[in-house]
Design an enzyme around this catalytic site. Structure first.
Site, mmCIF file in Angstrom:
data_model
loop_
_atom_site.group_PDB
_atom_site.id
_atom_site.type_symbol
_atom_site.label_atom_id
_atom_site.label_comp_id
_atom_site.label_asym_id
_atom_site.label_seq_id
_atom_site.Cartn_x
_atom_site.Cartn_y
_atom_site.Cartn_z
ATOM 1 N N PRO A 202 3.161 8.732 -9.207
ATOM 2 C CA PRO A 202 2.835 7.337 -9.519
ATOM 3 C C PRO A 202 2.765 7.067 -11.025
ATOM 4 O O PRO A 202 2.770 5.920 -11.452
ATOM 5 C CB PRO A 202 1.470 7.113 -8.857
ATOM 6 C CG PRO A 202 1.047 8.396 -8.261
ATOM 7 C CD PRO A 202 2.148 9.388 -8.390
ATOM 8 N N GLU B 51 -4.252 15.789 -4.618
ATOM 9 C CA GLU B 51 -4.837 14.954 -5.663
ATOM 10 C C GLU B 51 -4.023 15.036 -6.944
ATOM 11 O O GLU B 51 -4.286 14.324 -7.895
ATOM 12 C CB GLU B 51 -6.273 15.401 -5.943
ATOM 13 C CG GLU B 51 -7.136 15.473 -4.704
ATOM 14 C CD GLU B 51 -7.374 14.116 -4.078
ATOM 15 O OE1 GLU B 51 -7.688 13.186 -4.830
ATOM 16 O OE2 GLU B 51 -7.235 13.996 -2.841
ATOM 17 N N ARG C 292 23.510 5.825 -0.478
ATOM 18 C CA ARG C 292 24.334 4.692 -0.038
ATOM 19 C C ARG C 292 25.293 4.218 -1.130
ATOM 20 O O ARG C 292 26.275 3.542 -0.854
ATOM 21 C CB ARG C 292 23.472 3.538 0.485
ATOM 22 C CG ARG C 292 22.685 2.797 -0.555
ATOM 23 C CD ARG C 292 21.751 1.783 0.082
ATOM 24 N NE ARG C 292 22.409 0.541 0.486
ATOM 25 C CZ ARG C 292 22.772 -0.435 -0.339
ATOM 26 N NH1 ARG C 292 22.562 -0.309 -1.633
ATOM 27 N NH2 ARG C 292 23.351 -1.521 0.115
ATOM 28 N N ASP D 22 24.643 -6.593 -3.459
ATOM 29 C CA ASP D 22 23.240 -6.238 -3.215
ATOM 30 C C ASP D 22 22.297 -7.068 -4.059
ATOM 31 O O ASP D 22 22.614 -7.433 -5.180
ATOM 32 C CB ASP D 22 22.976 -4.777 -3.643
ATOM 33 C CG ASP D 22 23.404 -3.783 -2.598
ATOM 34 O OD1 ASP D 22 23.709 -4.195 -1.479
ATOM 35 O OD2 ASP D 22 23.424 -2.581 -2.926
HETATM 36 CL CL1 6GU Z 1 6.542 8.855 -6.635
HETATM 37 N N1 6GU Z 1 4.205 9.343 -5.522
HETATM 38 C C1 6GU Z 1 3.012 8.956 -5.044
HETATM 39 N N2 6GU Z 1 2.181 9.890 -4.568
HETATM 40 N N3 6GU Z 1 2.603 7.704 -5.007
HETATM 41 C C2 6GU Z 1 3.449 6.801 -5.486
HETATM 42 C C3 6GU Z 1 4.708 7.113 -5.998
HETATM 43 C C4 6GU Z 1 5.066 8.429 -6.006
HETATM 44 N N4 6GU Z 1 5.310 5.997 -6.385
HETATM 45 C C5 6GU Z 1 4.439 5.021 -6.123
HETATM 46 N N5 6GU Z 1 3.341 5.490 -5.580
#
Ligand code: 6GU
Length: 226
Positions: free
Chosen positions: A86, A113, A150, A164
């Protein structure tokens, strides 16, 4: 293209790899996707892949050893290593296009975690698929894989992705099929007219209108990783 995915939950990929366009792309050898269980690379007697965080704190942390060994084993000369987290850069269609031209990609799925900070040094790119937290990188790695596969030449007809959403920074124009009148909701006359120039104009206008209304940020050119 070859895609190697490193995960502690290989079973999560079963449905994804055995359905629809991804399944066909694999069968037709446009892509070879291998799922690798990180545990297999663990040198721990109990095959552990995670441990407590130094300094204390909540939850378990993925250890560097199994992931470093896996990448050492799989990495070739022209490999792009992607870490799903994230904290990565926001994933966009432009990046999907760029990745669809690569020969070999390794995707590391972060989990629990967190993962040991030293794992970051393996990655060429860190990717996030949006501003929310998933329990692990597995779903995110499937999002990236799906959007890349794709776009590989031959997987779907070019015409299918030339229009797209997000190409030209615009959302898709609306499409309709039979019947012409469904519960009082009618297909716009212009689409039934057979007048190609008018149809083209209608679609361009609708794509622009929808984008302006829903995603004005795209029109300001803020929607791409360029
Ligand atoms: Cl790549 N991993 C995780 N655990 N949560 C996320 C993410 C990735 N992208 C958005 N939220």
């Amino acid at each position: 293209m070859k895609i190697d995915i490193l995960t502690i939950f290989p079973e999560m990929f079963d449905g994804f790899l055995n359905t629809s366009i991804i399944k066909r792309a694999i069968q037709q050898k446009f892509v070879n996707i291998e799922i690798h269980d990180i545990r297999k690379y663990s040198k721990d007697p109990h095959k552990r892949v995670d441990d407590y965080s130094f300094g204390g704190g909540h939850g378990m942390v993925l250890m560097p050893q199994p992931i470093f060994d896996a990448v050492d084993d799989l990495k070739k000369e022209n490999t792009k290593v992607i870490l799903m987290t994230p904290q990565g850069i926001p994933y966009k269609q432009k990046m999907a296009y760029d990745l669809s031209l690569e020969k070999h990609i390794i995707i590391i799925c972060g989990h629990y975690e967190g993962f040991d900070e030293r794992i970051r040094s393996l990655a060429d790119i860190e990717i996030s698929i949006g501003d929310y937290v998933l329990t692990g990188g597995e779903l995110a790695s499937m999002v990236v894989t799906d959007s890349v596969v794709r776009l590989i030449d031959g997987v779907i007809e070019k015409e299918s992705h030339i229009n797209d959403s997000f190409n030209n920074n615009l959302l898709d124009y609306p499409v309709y099929t039979k019947p012409v009148n469904f519960r009082g909701m009618k297909v716009p006359d212009v689409l039934l007219s057979g007048h190609h120039a008018n149809i083209k104009k209608f679609r361009e206008d609708e794509a622009y209108k929808k984008t302006k209304e829903r995603r004005p940020d795209l029109l300001e050119d803020g929607g791409r990783n360029e």
